[in-house]
Motif scaffolding. Structure first.
Motif, PDB file in Angstrom:
ATOM      1  N   VAL A 133       0.887  -1.081   0.190  1.00 22.50           N
ATOM      2  CA  VAL A 133       0.159   0.219   0.022  1.00 22.50           C
ATOM      3  C   VAL A 133       0.936   1.191   0.039  1.00 22.50           C
ATOM      4  O   VAL A 133       1.795   1.307   0.808  1.00 22.50           O
ATOM      5  N   PHE A 134       0.599   2.101  -1.149  1.00 20.17           N
ATOM      6  CA  PHE A 134       1.330   3.413  -1.068  1.00 20.17           C
ATOM      7  C   PHE A 134       0.809   4.312   0.068  1.00 20.17           C
ATOM      8  O   PHE A 134      -0.435   4.456   0.528  1.00 20.17           O
ATOM      9  N   MET A 135       1.956   5.100   0.503  1.00 23.81           N
ATOM     10  CA  MET A 135       1.673   6.050   1.870  1.00 23.81           C
ATOM     11  C   MET A 135       2.390   7.257   1.649  1.00 23.81           C
ATOM     12  O   MET A 135       3.171   7.413   1.062  1.00 23.81           O
ATOM     13  N   PRO A 136       1.938   8.516   2.247  1.00 21.53           N
ATOM     14  CA  PRO A 136       2.599   9.401   2.006  1.00 21.53           C
ATOM     15  C   PRO A 136       3.969   9.633   2.573  1.00 21.53           C
ATOM     16  O   PRO A 136       4.802  10.517   2.005  1.00 21.53           O
ATOM     17  N   SER A 137       4.352   8.964   3.829  1.00 19.63           N
ATOM     18  CA  SER A 137       5.460   9.089   4.326  1.00 19.63           C
ATOM     19  C   SER A 137       5.960   7.634   5.101  1.00 19.63           C
ATOM     20  O   SER A 137       4.932   7.107   5.475  1.00 19.63           O
ATOM     21  N   GLY A 138       7.041   7.618   5.364  1.00 18.23           N
ATOM     22  CA  GLY A 138       7.826   6.669   5.986  1.00 18.23           C
ATOM     23  C   GLY A 138       7.314   6.456   7.414  1.00 18.23           C
ATOM     24  O   GLY A 138       7.005   5.342   7.969  1.00 18.23           O
ATOM     25  N   VAL A 139       7.277   7.578   8.054  1.00 22.11           N
ATOM     26  CA  VAL A 139       6.847   7.871   9.345  1.00 22.11           C
ATOM     27  C   VAL A 139       5.613   7.288   9.443  1.00 22.11           C
ATOM     28  O   VAL A 139       5.138   6.593  10.789  1.00 22.11           O
ATOM     29  N   MET A 140       4.709   7.584   8.636  1.00 19.28           N
ATOM     30  CA  MET A 140       3.362   7.079   8.710  1.00 19.28           C
ATOM     31  C   MET A 140       3.196   5.532   8.642  1.00 19.28           C
ATOM     32  O   MET A 140       2.626   4.749   9.503  1.00 19.28           O
ATOM     33  N   ALA A 141       4.072   5.057   7.654  1.00 17.01           N
ATOM     34  CA  ALA A 141       3.994   3.643   7.389  1.00 17.01           C
ATOM     35  C   ALA A 141       4.533   2.956   8.656  1.00 17.01           C
ATOM     36  O   ALA A 141       3.902   1.765   8.825  1.00 17.01           O
ATOM     37  N   GLN A 142       5.738   3.159   9.166  1.00 19.07           N
ATOM     38  CA  GLN A 142       6.162   2.498  10.261  1.00 19.07           C
ATOM     39  C   GLN A 142       5.363   2.606  11.462  1.00 19.07           C
ATOM     40  O   GLN A 142       5.573   1.906  12.330  1.00 19.07           O
ATOM     41  N   SER A 143       4.824   3.872  11.705  1.00 20.27           N
ATOM     42  CA  SER A 143       3.861   3.870  12.919  1.00 20.27           C
ATOM     43  C   SER A 143       2.641   3.010  12.932  1.00 20.27           C
ATOM     44  O   SER A 143       2.218   2.349  13.778  1.00 20.27           O
ATOM     45  N   ILE A 144       2.336   2.709  11.465  1.00 18.36           N
ATOM     46  CA  ILE A 144       1.069   1.815  11.231  1.00 18.36           C
ATOM     47  C   ILE A 144       1.655   0.469  11.694  1.00 18.36           C
ATOM     48  O   ILE A 144       0.867  -0.301  12.310  1.00 18.36           O
ATOM     49  N   VAL A 145       2.979   0.008  11.298  1.00 20.44           N
ATOM     50  CA  VAL A 145       3.447  -1.278  11.479  1.00 20.44           C
ATOM     51  C   VAL A 145       3.484  -1.417  13.111  1.00 20.44           C
ATOM     52  O   VAL A 145       3.143  -2.478  13.452  1.00 20.44           O
ATOM     53  N   LEU A 146       3.951  -0.325  13.906  1.00 29.95           N
ATOM     54  CA  LEU A 146       3.919  -0.647  15.258  1.00 29.95           C
ATOM     55  C   LEU A 146       2.745  -0.887  15.871  1.00 29.95           C
ATOM     56  O   LEU A 146       2.147  -1.469  16.993  1.00 29.95           O
ATOM     57  N   MET A 147       1.760   0.010  15.230  1.00 26.17           N
ATOM     58  CA  MET A 147       0.186   0.075  15.873  1.00 26.17           C
ATOM     59  C   MET A 147      -0.424  -1.493  15.733  1.00 26.17           C
ATOM     60  O   MET A 147      -1.124  -2.035  16.581  1.00 26.17           O
ATOM     61  N   ILE A 148      -0.231  -1.839  14.449  1.00 24.54           N
ATOM     62  CA  ILE A 148      -0.671  -3.206  13.949  1.00 24.54           C
ATOM     63  C   ILE A 148      -0.147  -4.369  14.799  1.00 24.54           C
ATOM     64  O   ILE A 148      -0.908  -5.060  15.354  1.00 24.54           O
ATOM     65  N   THR A 149       0.908  -4.335  15.022  1.00 21.41           N
ATOM     66  CA  THR A 149       1.770  -5.594  15.657  1.00 21.41           C
ATOM     67  C   THR A 149       1.367  -5.261  17.177  1.00 21.41           C
ATOM     68  O   THR A 149       1.324  -6.388  17.809  1.00 21.41           O
ATOM     69  N   GLY A 150       1.140  -4.127  17.560  1.00 19.88           N
ATOM     70  CA  GLY A 150       1.048  -3.793  19.078  1.00 19.88           C
ATOM     71  C   GLY A 150      -0.389  -4.389  19.542  1.00 19.88           C
ATOM     72  O   GLY A 150      -0.489  -5.055  20.395  1.00 19.88           O
ATOM     73  N   GLU A 151      -1.530  -4.165  18.560  1.00 20.19           N
ATOM     74  CA  GLU A 151      -2.814  -4.657  18.883  1.00 20.19           C
ATOM     75  C   GLU A 151      -2.694  -6.142  18.600  1.00 20.19           C
ATOM     76  O   GLU A 151      -3.669  -6.687  19.327  1.00 20.19           O
ATOM     77  N   ARG A 152      -1.953  -6.751  17.912  1.00 20.82           N
ATOM     78  CA  ARG A 152      -2.051  -8.374  17.575  1.00 20.82           C
ATOM     79  C   ARG A 152      -1.678  -8.920  18.719  1.00 20.82           C
ATOM     80  O   ARG A 152      -2.093  -9.886  18.996  1.00 20.82           O
ATOM     81  N   LYS A 153      -0.788  -7.988  19.722  1.00 20.68           N
ATOM     82  CA  LYS A 153      -0.258  -8.899  20.987  1.00 20.68           C
ATOM     83  C   LYS A 153      -1.616  -8.624  21.827  1.00 20.68           C
ATOM     84  O   LYS A 153      -1.532  -9.268  23.131  1.00 20.68           O
ATOM     85  N   GLY A 154      -2.566  -7.981  21.854  1.00 22.42           N
ATOM     86  CA  GLY A 154      -3.831  -7.886  22.674  1.00 22.42           C
ATOM     87  C   GLY A 154      -3.618  -6.869  23.676  1.00 22.42           C
ATOM     88  O   GLY A 154      -4.272  -7.142  24.933  1.00 22.42           O
ATOM     89  N   GLU A 155      -2.730  -5.829  23.292  1.00 25.37           N
ATOM     90  CA  GLU A 155      -2.505  -5.128  24.640  1.00 25.37           C
ATOM     91  C   GLU A 155      -2.988  -3.715  24.167  1.00 25.37           C
ATOM     92  O   GLU A 155      -2.442  -2.571  24.538  1.00 25.37           O
ATOM     93  N   GLY A 156      -4.060  -3.681  23.267  1.00 24.29           N
ATOM     94  CA  GLY A 156      -4.642  -2.273  22.906  1.00 24.29           C
ATOM     95  C   GLY A 156      -3.625  -1.402  22.191  1.00 24.29           C
ATOM     96  O   GLY A 156      -3.928  -0.047  22.379  1.00 24.29           O
ATOM     97  N   GLY A 157      -2.729  -1.655  21.860  1.00 22.46           N
ATOM     98  CA  GLY A 157      -1.781  -0.856  21.052  1.00 22.46           C
ATOM     99  C   GLY A 157      -0.668  -0.347  22.046  1.00 22.46           C
ATOM    100  O   GLY A 157       0.553   0.290  21.534  1.00 22.46           O
ATOM    101  N   ALA A 158      -0.651  -0.972  23.302  1.00 21.60           N
ATOM    102  CA  ALA A 158       0.488  -0.541  24.239  1.00 21.60           C
ATOM    103  C   ALA A 158       1.572  -1.752  24.262  1.00 21.60           C
ATOM    104  O   ALA A 158       1.138  -3.025  24.394  1.00 21.60           O
ATOM    105  N   SER A 159       2.496  -1.610  23.388  1.00 20.62           N
ATOM    106  CA  SER A 159       3.404  -2.637  23.367  1.00 20.62           C
ATOM    107  C   SER A 159       5.058  -2.109  23.337  1.00 20.62           C
ATOM    108  O   SER A 159       5.330  -0.893  23.402  1.00 20.62           O
ATOM    109  N   SER A 160       5.882  -3.097  23.092  1.00 19.96           N
ATOM    110  CA  SER A 160       7.162  -2.691  23.018  1.00 19.96           C
ATOM    111  C   SER A 160       7.989  -3.048  21.820  1.00 19.96           C
ATOM    112  O   SER A 160       7.289  -4.037  21.030  1.00 19.96           O
TER     113      SER A 160
END
Length: 348
Positions: free
Chosen positions: A16-43
């Motif tokens: 998926v094309f995105m305006p910036s890399g900052v947005m792309a990598q923030s989305i990665v952290l968001m998705i992987t955090g939620e997949r851990k079942g911690e509501g986005g709070a992750s490491s």
């Protein structure tokens, strides 16, 4: 479509094309955090000089409520260092390849496989910060393609404005399920604009120009750019005057990027550079980044070889840097003499 072309080239299922890399990598952290079942709070695990930590204003904390498990090292993080953090159960491991803040240093290709196995055994997502993945593919004479690199990761981000000449824009790649989630988060992050065509059209053109036909017209392969930089660095090191005024990190460039360390304070560098340009019409650098690792007596900048400067004869580089060294040494000598004069006046 552009997304399909790039995902196919890199051996990934979707993109998926995105305006910036900052947005792309923030989305990665968001998705992987939620997949851990911690509501986005992750490491997440990353190097201490990762772009996420150094250049993104702590967005991982303020927006994502995530915490870094950073690795401190003068080289890219190793499999053993990643292994040492896995027990903390991070949701994601982020590997920058090549690593900008380490002068374009890259992990040995075997590290990618080792880190991938570590992540899989722990159920941890392995993400590649591949902002300069095409530059990385130019290492070792182009031995490993971007597809070879992406073979080991769960997701990857690539940039189109750095070495490809696009106006701005990034792409996030992964499997179909991951990218489907990313498209939802793109909307939530406000990146799904009415149209991104002005960005992606320019990026696609740069991609076609530099990747599809890299030797056509004005192009150079990334392996060719890396070889040119190695040649230039060797010539500068071999010159008696230039060689004692500058150093390089890494000592031998691994890609078409390297950090140039000048053994002079910033004001000396800027004055010497101006005098070199006035005398021979050559700019030896365009922008200084600051003191080298906190040492005010040394200044550094990032040198990239591209289509423009890649065509400059190596002898021109060497002569310009020799002249720069002469100018810098003269300026520093004059400064010391002035200091002595001021000291004598005070004593009188």
């Amino acid at each position: 479509m552009f997304e399909k072309e790039v995902s196919t080239d890199l051996g990934m299922e979707d993109a998926v094309f995105m305006p910036s890399g900052v947005m792309a990598q923030s989305i990665v952290l968001m998705i992987t955090g939620e997949r851990k079942g911690e509501g986005g709070a992750s490491s997440f695990v990353c190097h201490e000089t990762s772009h996420i930590l150094v250049h993104e204003k702590d967005s991982y904390s303020h927006l994502l409520k995530s915490a870094p498990l950073s690795i401190s090292s003068p080289t890219p993080m190793s499999p053993s260092e990643v292994q040492s953090k896995i027990s903390s159960k991070p949701s994601c491991v982020v590997l920058e390849h090549p690593h900008r803040e380490l002068g374009g240093s890259i992990n040995p290709h075997s590290d990618l496989s080792k880190i991938s196995k570590i992540c899989k055994s722990a159920g941890t997502h392995f993400h590649l910060d591949g902002a300069r993945i095409w530059e990385a593919s130019g290492a070792q004479g182009g031995k490993f393609t971007p597809k070879d690199i992406c073979e080991h990761v769960d997701s990857a981000y690539v940039s189109f404005y750095k070495g490809l000449g696009g106006p701005a824009g990034a792409m996030l790649l992964g499997d179909a399920t991951f990218i489907s989630e990313a498209r939802v988060w793109l909307r939530r992050f406000g990146g799904n604009l009415h149209t991104l065509a002005p960005l992606w059209v320019g990026c696609w053109a740069g991609y076609r120009r530099n990747i599809r036909a890299p030797m056509g017209g004005e192009g150079m392969t990334f392996a060719g750019k890396a070889d040119k930089l190695k040649e230039v660095v060797g010539a500068i090191k071999g010159d008696e005057v230039a060689g004692r005024n500058v150093a390089f990190f890494p000592e031998l460039p691994q890609i078409c990027m390297v950090h140039v360390i000048i053994n002079s304070r910033r004001e000396v560098c800027e004055r010497a550079e101006r005098e070199v340009f006035e005398e021979c019409g050559v700019h030896v650098f365009s922008r200084l980044r600051g003191p080298w690792r906190g040492d005010e007596e040394k200044t550094y900048f990032e040198l990239n070889v591209g289509v423009g400067n890649g065509g400059v004869e190596t002898e021109v580089w060497k002569k310009a840097w020799r002249l720069f060294g002469e100018k810098a040494e003269k300026i520093k000598k004059e400064g010391k003499e002035e200091e002595k004069g001021e000291k004598r006046k005070k004593e009188e």
